[in-house]
Design an enzyme around this catalytic site. Sequence first.
Site: not given
Length: 495
Positions: A185, A320, A414
């Site tokens: 990330s 995600e 995610h």
Amino acid sequence: MDPVVSLTGGRVRGRVTGGVSAFLGIPYAAAPVGPARFEAPRPARPWDGVREATALGAMATQALYAPPIAALLGTTNLPGDDHLHVNVWTPDPAGSGLPVMVWIHGGAFTRGGNALAVYDGSAFARDGVVLVSVNYRLGVPGFAALEGAPSNRGLRDQLLALAWVQENVAAFGGDPGNVTVFGESAGGMSVATLLASPAAEGLFRRAVVQSGTATAVADEDDARLVTKAVAAQLGVPATVEALGAADPEQLLEAQNAVALALAQAPDPARWGASVIRNGLGVMSLFPTVDGDVVPDVPLARIAAGAGSGVELLTGTTRDEFRFFLVPTGIAAMVNDVALPVVLARYGIDPSVAQVYAASRPGASAGDLLAAILTDKAFRRETVRLADAHTAVGGRTHVYEFDWASGVPGLGACHALELPFVFDTLAGAEPLTGPNPPHQLADEMHAAWVAFASSGDPGWAAWDPDKRPVQVFGMPSSLQLDPRVEDLAALDNAGS
């Protein structure tokens, strides 16, 4: 007997558990307090005697996640001034030549820290790797563009930590010539930015970008709009003196208020094209193109040859954006009428939804939004990074994490790959659901160890024509250009 090692700052004592030596909370930089909050990092002050390194250290000042996200990730928070430190796990402090991995955590450049249980490096050390996890300045102190302050202070922290690794990792048995930097990330965005930064040359041999991009940087003018908005919340000028004098908690409250305003803005363009393009309403602070640490958009630098000698592993999870849209209830609120409006808000041609719907019979409008935003923000950018790095001779491997969480609605969202990469599934059930497959953790963790050791994670290198992607699931498989029609629709629509 607990191990003691000698470092550039002094001696530290760790602790052995299960054959792994852990050294926690070792400072690599002086505490960024007072005037130093907005200054470039300085090396930690040396200490006398033996410093105990057996407890996790402080984290940068940050807000807890909202309850729906906190329920998945937990609420670990150890606030403190002296948070610029590293944790080190090693199989043998007396050894030599071991591969080294340096972890840069995510959290939208505003949250996170190396104290999270999912980032425990014991499994990497168990498998012959020296694992170093890094804290860095977050939020306004780390990333706000501010007149009179050095730019990209959080990135400068990361650079100083990598320099500390070069000077000290041999004391833990590691090879400073065989360092892999990896992150997820905002951590993945950091790694991609470091890959393109002249300031990082020679500090690592390999890089892993997990759910990150090489375009997540803000133009300086756009970044200053966010800084001015934070200052306005505090009722002070946007200067080093005024923000430096602000109470850290009040500064945090102002930062959070601005992030919320950006996410809810009916006209997000007023926050600057680069901020809204990269953040999609989820993020407000980024590294800034400064002509120095970040000379240009990292992808442009990489396409021109920056980092071409660094071996790269990069990829995403399949779903995600479900992490951001499902727990918060946003996906459920989006209907067929709202979908084109939301897409247009983020510069996406609404016609793209027809292509995504054709390959997803029965998908709701919220499902389609999650899939489109996943591809726009993550998967397409991963392909562009792989293409650019490969075109200049950089060896690249691409993966996708495909296993769906047992938590209803999350899919392969995610951050879901993290406990599999670190082999820390125990305790990750709030995110993974019950009984996550340990076989998949064994497989994925082994691939990261192999890449750090040799540069080869175990599948074909990227070829821009065939586009091989290692898809991690149950079972895993190598696939060529998965879901090519979706990315083509985004490209053809100019979205």
